[in-house]
Design a protein around this motif. Structure first.
Motif, PDB file in Angstrom:
ATOM      1  N   THR A 235       2.502  10.037  -9.698  1.00 59.75           N
ATOM      2  CA  THR A 235       1.773  10.135 -10.963  1.00 59.75           C
ATOM      3  C   THR A 235       0.865  11.352 -10.978  1.00 59.75           C
ATOM      4  O   THR A 235       0.807  12.098 -11.960  1.00 59.75           O
ATOM      5  CB  THR A 235       0.956   8.859 -11.199  1.00 59.75           C
ATOM      6  N   ASN A 236       0.135  11.574  -9.872  1.00 59.43           N
ATOM      7  CA  ASN A 236      -0.767  12.721  -9.801  1.00 59.43           C
ATOM      8  C   ASN A 236      -0.001  14.041  -9.911  1.00 59.43           C
ATOM      9  O   ASN A 236      -0.461  14.993 -10.551  1.00 59.43           O
ATOM     10  CB  ASN A 236      -1.554  12.686  -8.489  1.00 59.43           C
ATOM     11  N   GLN A 237       1.155  14.084  -9.275  1.00 56.89           N
ATOM     12  CA  GLN A 237       1.951  15.310  -9.337  1.00 56.89           C
ATOM     13  C   GLN A 237       2.439  15.570 -10.757  1.00 56.89           C
ATOM     14  O   GLN A 237       2.408  16.704 -11.244  1.00 56.89           O
ATOM     15  CB  GLN A 237       3.135  15.197  -8.375  1.00 56.89           C
ATOM     16  N   ARG A 238       2.883  14.486 -11.431  1.00 52.67           N
ATOM     17  CA  ARG A 238       3.344  14.659 -12.811  1.00 52.67           C
ATOM     18  C   ARG A 238       2.208  15.069 -13.728  1.00 52.67           C
ATOM     19  O   ARG A 238       2.374  15.929 -14.612  1.00 52.67           O
ATOM     20  CB  ARG A 238       3.982  13.355 -13.316  1.00 52.67           C
ATOM     21  N   LEU A 239       1.024  14.474 -13.507  1.00 54.29           N
ATOM     22  CA  LEU A 239      -0.124  14.824 -14.344  1.00 54.29           C
ATOM     23  C   LEU A 239      -0.546  16.274 -14.114  1.00 54.29           C
ATOM     24  O   LEU A 239      -0.859  16.993 -15.066  1.00 54.29           O
ATOM     25  CB  LEU A 239      -1.290  13.887 -14.031  1.00 54.29           C
ATOM     26  N   ALA A 240      -0.558  16.692 -12.837  1.00 56.65           N
ATOM     27  CA  ALA A 240      -0.949  18.065 -12.550  1.00 56.65           C
ATOM     28  C   ALA A 240       0.033  19.057 -13.171  1.00 56.65           C
ATOM     29  O   ALA A 240      -0.362  20.080 -13.745  1.00 56.65           O
ATOM     30  CB  ALA A 240      -1.024  18.278 -11.025  1.00 56.65           C
ATOM     31  N   THR A 241       1.327  18.738 -13.072  1.00 59.23           N
ATOM     32  CA  THR A 241       2.334  19.620 -13.654  1.00 59.23           C
ATOM     33  C   THR A 241       2.213  19.663 -15.176  1.00 59.23           C
ATOM     34  O   THR A 241       2.293  20.732 -15.795  1.00 59.23           O
ATOM     35  CB  THR A 241       3.739  19.130 -13.262  1.00 59.23           C
ATOM     36  N   ALA A 242       2.000  18.474 -15.769  1.00 62.19           N
ATOM     37  CA  ALA A 242       1.868  18.431 -17.231  1.00 62.19           C
ATOM     38  C   ALA A 242       0.647  19.203 -17.707  1.00 62.19           C
ATOM     39  O   ALA A 242       0.706  19.950 -18.690  1.00 62.19           O
ATOM     40  CB  ALA A 242       1.790  16.975 -17.697  1.00 62.19           C
ATOM     41  N   ASN A 243      -0.482  19.051 -16.997  1.00 61.84           N
ATOM     42  CA  ASN A 243      -1.694  19.763 -17.392  1.00 61.84           C
ATOM     43  C   ASN A 243      -1.521  21.268 -17.265  1.00 61.84           C
ATOM     44  O   ASN A 243      -1.956  22.040 -18.126  1.00 61.84           O
ATOM     45  CB  ASN A 243      -2.871  19.301 -16.526  1.00 61.84           C
ATOM     46  N   GLN A 244      -0.874  21.685 -16.185  1.00 62.26           N
ATOM     47  CA  GLN A 244      -0.669  23.122 -15.997  1.00 62.26           C
ATOM     48  C   GLN A 244       0.269  23.678 -17.057  1.00 62.26           C
ATOM     49  O   GLN A 244       0.043  24.766 -17.610  1.00 62.26           O
ATOM     50  CB  GLN A 244      -0.106  23.388 -14.592  1.00 62.26           C
ATOM     51  N   ASN A 245       1.341  22.904 -17.336  1.00 60.49           N
ATOM     52  CA  ASN A 245       2.275  23.361 -18.379  1.00 60.49           C
ATOM     53  C   ASN A 245       1.592  23.445 -19.737  1.00 60.49           C
ATOM     54  O   ASN A 245       1.818  24.387 -20.501  1.00 60.49           O
ATOM     55  CB  ASN A 245       3.461  22.400 -18.463  1.00 60.49           C
TER      56      ASN A 245
ATOM     57  N   LEU B  91       0.830  -1.210   0.000  1.00 62.20           N
ATOM     58  CA  LEU B  91       0.000   0.000   0.000  1.00 62.20           C
ATOM     59  C   LEU B  91       0.858   1.251   0.000  1.00 62.20           C
ATOM     60  O   LEU B  91       0.561   2.226  -0.713  1.00 62.20           O
ATOM     61  CB  LEU B  91      -0.914  -0.011   1.226  1.00 62.20           C
ATOM     62  N   GLU B  92       1.931   1.257   0.780  1.00 62.08           N
ATOM     63  CA  GLU B  92       2.821   2.416   0.806  1.00 62.08           C
ATOM     64  C   GLU B  92       3.455   2.647  -0.569  1.00 62.08           C
ATOM     65  O   GLU B  92       3.530   3.787  -1.040  1.00 62.08           O
ATOM     66  CB  GLU B  92       3.914   2.214   1.858  1.00 62.08           C
ATOM     67  N   ALA B  93       3.885   1.549  -1.212  1.00 59.53           N
ATOM     68  CA  ALA B  93       4.482   1.692  -2.554  1.00 59.53           C
ATOM     69  C   ALA B  93       3.454   2.213  -3.552  1.00 59.53           C
ATOM     70  O   ALA B  93       3.747   3.095  -4.370  1.00 59.53           O
ATOM     71  CB  ALA B  93       5.055   0.351  -3.017  1.00 59.53           C
ATOM     72  N   THR B  94       2.229   1.681  -3.479  1.00 53.91           N
ATOM     73  CA  THR B  94       1.175   2.132  -4.399  1.00 53.91           C
ATOM     74  C   THR B  94       0.852   3.598  -4.167  1.00 53.91           C
ATOM     75  O   THR B  94       0.668   4.371  -5.120  1.00 53.91           O
ATOM     76  CB  THR B  94      -0.087   1.276  -4.207  1.00 53.91           C
ATOM     77  N   ASN B  95       0.763   4.010  -2.890  1.00 52.04           N
ATOM     78  CA  ASN B  95       0.466   5.414  -2.584  1.00 52.04           C
ATOM     79  C   ASN B  95       1.552   6.342  -3.108  1.00 52.04           C
ATOM     80  O   ASN B  95       1.269   7.428  -3.625  1.00 52.04           O
ATOM     81  CB  ASN B  95       0.295   5.603  -1.072  1.00 52.04           C
ATOM     82  N   ARG B  96       2.806   5.893  -2.973  1.00 54.19           N
ATOM     83  CA  ARG B  96       3.893   6.730  -3.475  1.00 54.19           C
ATOM     84  C   ARG B  96       3.813   6.866  -4.986  1.00 54.19           C
ATOM     85  O   ARG B  96       4.032   7.953  -5.540  1.00 54.19           O
ATOM     86  CB  ARG B  96       5.250   6.142  -3.065  1.00 54.19           C
ATOM     87  N   GLU B  97       3.497   5.747  -5.661  1.00 57.81           N
ATOM     88  CA  GLU B  97       3.379   5.799  -7.121  1.00 57.81           C
ATOM     89  C   GLU B  97       2.225   6.696  -7.547  1.00 57.81           C
ATOM     90  O   GLU B  97       2.347   7.479  -8.501  1.00 57.81           O
ATOM     91  CB  GLU B  97       3.175   4.388  -7.671  1.00 57.81           C
ATOM     92  N   LEU B  98       1.089   6.596  -6.827  1.00 57.42           N
ATOM     93  CA  LEU B  98      -0.066   7.423  -7.164  1.00 57.42           C
ATOM     94  C   LEU B  98       0.233   8.905  -6.937  1.00 57.42           C
ATOM     95  O   LEU B  98      -0.136   9.759  -7.747  1.00 57.42           O
ATOM     96  CB  LEU B  98      -1.275   6.999  -6.329  1.00 57.42           C
ATOM     97  N   GLU B  99       0.893   9.214  -5.811  1.00 58.59           N
ATOM     98  CA  GLU B  99       1.233  10.606  -5.536  1.00 58.59           C
ATOM     99  C   GLU B  99       2.172  11.163  -6.605  1.00 58.59           C
ATOM    100  O   GLU B  99       1.998  12.288  -7.078  1.00 58.59           O
ATOM    101  CB  GLU B  99       1.888  10.721  -4.155  1.00 58.59           C
TER     102      GLU B  99
END
Length: 509
Positions: free
Chosen positions: A278-288, A268-276
């Motif tokens: 991924t979400n950060q990269r997606l948010a940055t990409a969308n904003q860019n 669960l910790e590994a999955t949460n880290r991957e999700l966080e």
């Protein structure tokens, strides 16, 4: 578990203490943390004892974690201790566990979250042990009323009396035989209890050989009681073999469960880290992407329109001043500026779809299809396209403007990507699938290879040169994004040279 407790944090590295405190406060906002940096403050804390749990590093400037553990366990054997270090070893971990360590956590960036979990488990285990101890005392009170072996001895350890149940448990026939086989030094037991403050009682479990020769577990409960003018030793003995078997089974199950919990927690910790991440990269990409699209729209379209306008003026008013090559170059400039302007508009549309919060409502799907076909009538007539719409009914959950843009792009592609000299033919129909409605758009175009059918929905993904089939490479990306924003799905079925069947699926109102 109550969050109002105190932790002794032993670590001479201020940075590590700060990170550990941050994780502990995040999990336990009400916790009180006492920081220990040197031997003097540690000695004072041990003397005071105002803490519920201890977290210690192994490598300390004035001692080491193993010595700290031994000091604490000698004074407070039931207080949980967790070692949080990056300088230990497997040998140290094993030796610490033998000395009573509750948990061993590596001091690594991705393990700080594990520290709070270890604290919670340790405190819950202490509470469970305390509850078990209280329950055990209550059980002993009940045992006095049950049919168990009962005996009484004097200060010298001589049996004075016993009940038949005692003889049965020991597998003997007389009190003399019971005195010989009783697996307890009654005189020594008497002396031990005499040194205690009232109430003077003890409880212990031991394994003996039963009357059938098989090993069995029994529990002894002894106490000193005044009788007449002397103090005697009263005792109870009960066969607890079945209970011990159940305890061992329960212990095994607990070990298996703890292993599974540890494994699931790590996953669960590994999955949460991957999700966080991924979400950060997606948010940055969308904003860019949004920033880029708006920048392009505002900063480039104005000079682009100026170039396009001047090129048009030159073509209309000064053509006779240019030779054939100059006119060809100027015409190319004009066409390229139009293509670039369309590209900018598509980028801006894609960016707005990615960021927009689209309000959804019931939409008459057939009406939207009719409206789109009316808007495309000039282009359909120019390409001599034949479009057949099979009658259907259905209200879809969608946004009218977004759905119009999606259908426009799909129909435009359906009449554009056909072989030279072939009349475009398009057929539309809809079908209900449970609580969803699926609209099909089939054409007689050039088709799409199976390996490219997922790539065509990506931004700037073009399968053909712009000279044959002009476009920006963003149209289907806009379609997919619009469908996703309406909680729908899109797909395609196609083979090269056999046309394509695109479908969109939305919730049925």
């Amino acid at each position: 578990m109550s969050q109002g407790f105190s932790i002794l944090l032993i670590d001479d590295n201020p940075g590590d203490r700060l990170l550990a405190i941050r994780e502990l406060k995040r999990e336990f906002p009400q916790v009180q943390i006492q920081e220990i940096r040197e031997a003097e403050s540690f000695a004072q804390a041990v003397a005071t004892g105002t803490f519920n749990l201890v977290i210690t590093d192994y490598q300390l400037g004035w001692s080491n974690g193993l010595e700290v553990l031994r000091t604490l366990k000698a004074r407070y054997p039931t207080r949980p201790v967790i070692m949080f270090t990056n300088t230990g070893s497997e040998e140290i971990a094993v030796e610490s566990m033998k000395a009573g360590l509750n948990d061993y956590v590596l001091k690594q960036p991705n393990r700080y979250v594990r520290l709070a979990a270890a604290v919670r488990v340790a405190l819950e285990r202490v509470e469970a042990e305390q509850r078990a101890a209280r329950l055990d005392l209550r059980l002993q009170a009940l045992l006095n009323q049950l049919n168990v072996g009962v005996f009484r001895s004097d200060a010298n350890g001589n049996l004075l009396e016993c009940n038949p149940a005692l003889l049965n448990v020991l597998g003997v026939d007389s009190i003399a035989q019971a005195q010989a086989v009783l697996p307890l030094d009654l005189r020594q037991q008497y002396l031990q209890l005499a040194r205690l403050v009232p109430p003077q009682h003890q409880h212990q479990e031991t394994q003996i050989q039963g009357s059938d020769g098989k090993p069995m577990w029994v529990v002894f409960s002894t106490m000193l009681n005044p009788v007449d003018d002397e103090t005697v030793l009263d005792g109870l003995i009960e066969d607890i073999t079945e209970r011990k078997r159940a305890e061992m089974q329960l212990q095994h199950l607990n070990e298996v469960l703890e292993g599974r919990v540890t494994e699931r927690t790590a996953q669960l910790e590994a999955t949460n880290r991957e999700l966080e991440s991924t979400n950060q990269r997606l948010a940055t990409a969308n904003q860019n992407l949004q920033d880029f699209a708006y920048s392009v729209s505002h900063d480039l379209r104005a000079p682009l329109r100026a170039i396009q306008a001047f090129a048009q003026i030159l073509l209309e008013e000064h053509t006779n001043q240019l030779d054939a090559i100059g006119q060809d170059y100027l015409q190319r400039i004009y066409v390229d500026t139009q293509q670039t302007d369309r590209l900018i508009q598509d980028l801006l549309a894609y960016s707005q779809l990615s960021q927009a919060d689209i309000p959804l409502q019931p939409i008459d799907l057939e009406r939207v299809v009719t409206s789109v076909l009316m808007q495309l009538a000039p282009e359909l007539e120019q390409r001599q396209a034949r479009v057949v719409v099979e009658p259907f009914t259905g209200m879809a959950i969608a946004d009218r403007l977004t759905l119009t843009q999606v259908l426009t792009n799909l129909l435009t592609n359906a009449i554009k990507f056909v072989a030279p000299g072939v009349q475009p033919q398009v057929r539309l129909w809809a079908e209900t699938r449970g609580d969803r409605i699926r609209l099909w758009i089939a054409d007689n175009g050039i088709g799409i290879a199976p390996e490219a059918q997922q790539r065509i929905f990506n931004v700037f993904e073009r399968l053909h040169g712009g000279e044959v089939y002009p476009g920006t490479g963003i149209g289907l990306a806009i379609v997919r994004k619009g469908i996703e924003q309406m909680n729908g799905q899109i797909g395609v079925e196609s083979q090269p040279g056999q046309g394509s069947r695109f479908w969109i699926e939305l919730s049925l109102a």
